[in-house]
Design an enzyme around this catalytic site. Structure first.
Site, PDB file in Angstrom:
ATOM      1  N   GLY A  43       0.778  -1.235   0.000  1.00 32.80           N
ATOM      2  CA  GLY A  43       0.000   0.000   0.000  1.00 32.80           C
ATOM      3  C   GLY A  43       0.808   1.282   0.000  1.00 32.80           C
ATOM      4  CG  ASP A 101      -9.417   1.353   8.411  1.00 32.48           C
ATOM      5  OD1 ASP A 101     -10.254   2.259   8.464  1.00 32.48           O
ATOM      6  OD2 ASP A 101      -9.723   0.167   8.175  1.00 32.48           O
ATOM      7  CE  LYS A 129     -10.634   4.423   5.489  1.00 34.23           C
ATOM      8  NZ  LYS A 129     -11.462   3.331   4.948  1.00 34.23           N
ATOM      9  CB  VAL A 151     -10.261   5.997  -0.436  1.00 37.91           C
ATOM     10  CG1 VAL A 151     -11.345   6.922   0.088  1.00 37.91           C
ATOM     11  CG2 VAL A 151      -9.231   5.717   0.642  1.00 37.91           C
TER      12      VAL A 151
END
Ligand code: IMP
Ligand code: MG
Length: 177
Positions: A43, A101, A129, A151
């Protein structure tokens, strides 16, 4: 690809400006210090590549592969698929991830890096987030804080797709349902 996207959230130009700002702040904070940047694959690959090219001081780059998601649901189970290669003893570590997250991945990675006895550990995330947090954690450097939506783009995927999108977008539910 566009057919599967609901809405663009962060434009490419805005990403460039923010990443440059973050890099300059990090360079200032670590001037004269031995710095090791550890990017979490896959990521953070794109973010870390752009970020370090803006950090205008000597540094080491390493990577660590952690895997938590399957599809869009956080599994809660974090696998360290492959570890770091370089020693971090007597060095400051900056862990870089795409998104913070639930907080499970970064806190698990911090515990792992601590075993290498670094001088300090800080974290830099491209997206945050905060409404989704399960483990209480605040990153040291944050690119953008976003609402609770799934997203993709700029390294972030949905079932491995969309990592190559140069901006951040929200995926249509029909893509993953
Ligand atoms: P955490 O362990 O729940 O904090 O999750 C961090 C990892 O979940 C990130 O490194 C991402 O790979 C993945 N993730 C969390 N939210 C999203 C999202 O909105 N899009 C894509 N991947 C996400
Ligand atoms: Mg990830």
């Amino acid at each position: 690809m566009k057919n599967y996207l609901k809405k663009t959230l962060i434009l490419e130009e805005k990403i460039k400006t923010r990443v440059k700002e973050l890099a300059e702040t990090i360079a200032k904070d670590y001037t004269g210090e031995p710095l090791s940047v550890i990017g979490l694959s896959n990521g953070a690959l794109i973010f870390v590549a752009d970020l370090i090219r803006g950090i205008n001081i000597p540094l080491h780059l390493d990577s660590l592969m952690a895997s938590s998601y399957s599809g869009v649901e956080s599994t809660g189970k974090i696998d360290i698929v492959s570890g770091m290669k370089l020693p971090v003893k007597n060095r400051h570590v900056l862990i870089v991830d795409d998104i913070l997250d639930t907080g499970r991945t970064i806190t698990k990675v911090i515990k792992l890096v601590e075993k290498g006895s670094p001088l300090s550990i800080k974290t830099c995330v491209f997206l945050d987030k905060p409404s989704r947090r399960v483990v209480d954690y605040k990153a040291d450097y944050i690119g953008f804080e976003i609402e609770d939506a799934f997203v993709v783009g700029y390294g972030l995927d949905c079932n491995e797709a969309f990592r190559n999108l140069p901006y951040i977008a929200i995926v249509k539910e029909e893509f993953y349902k």
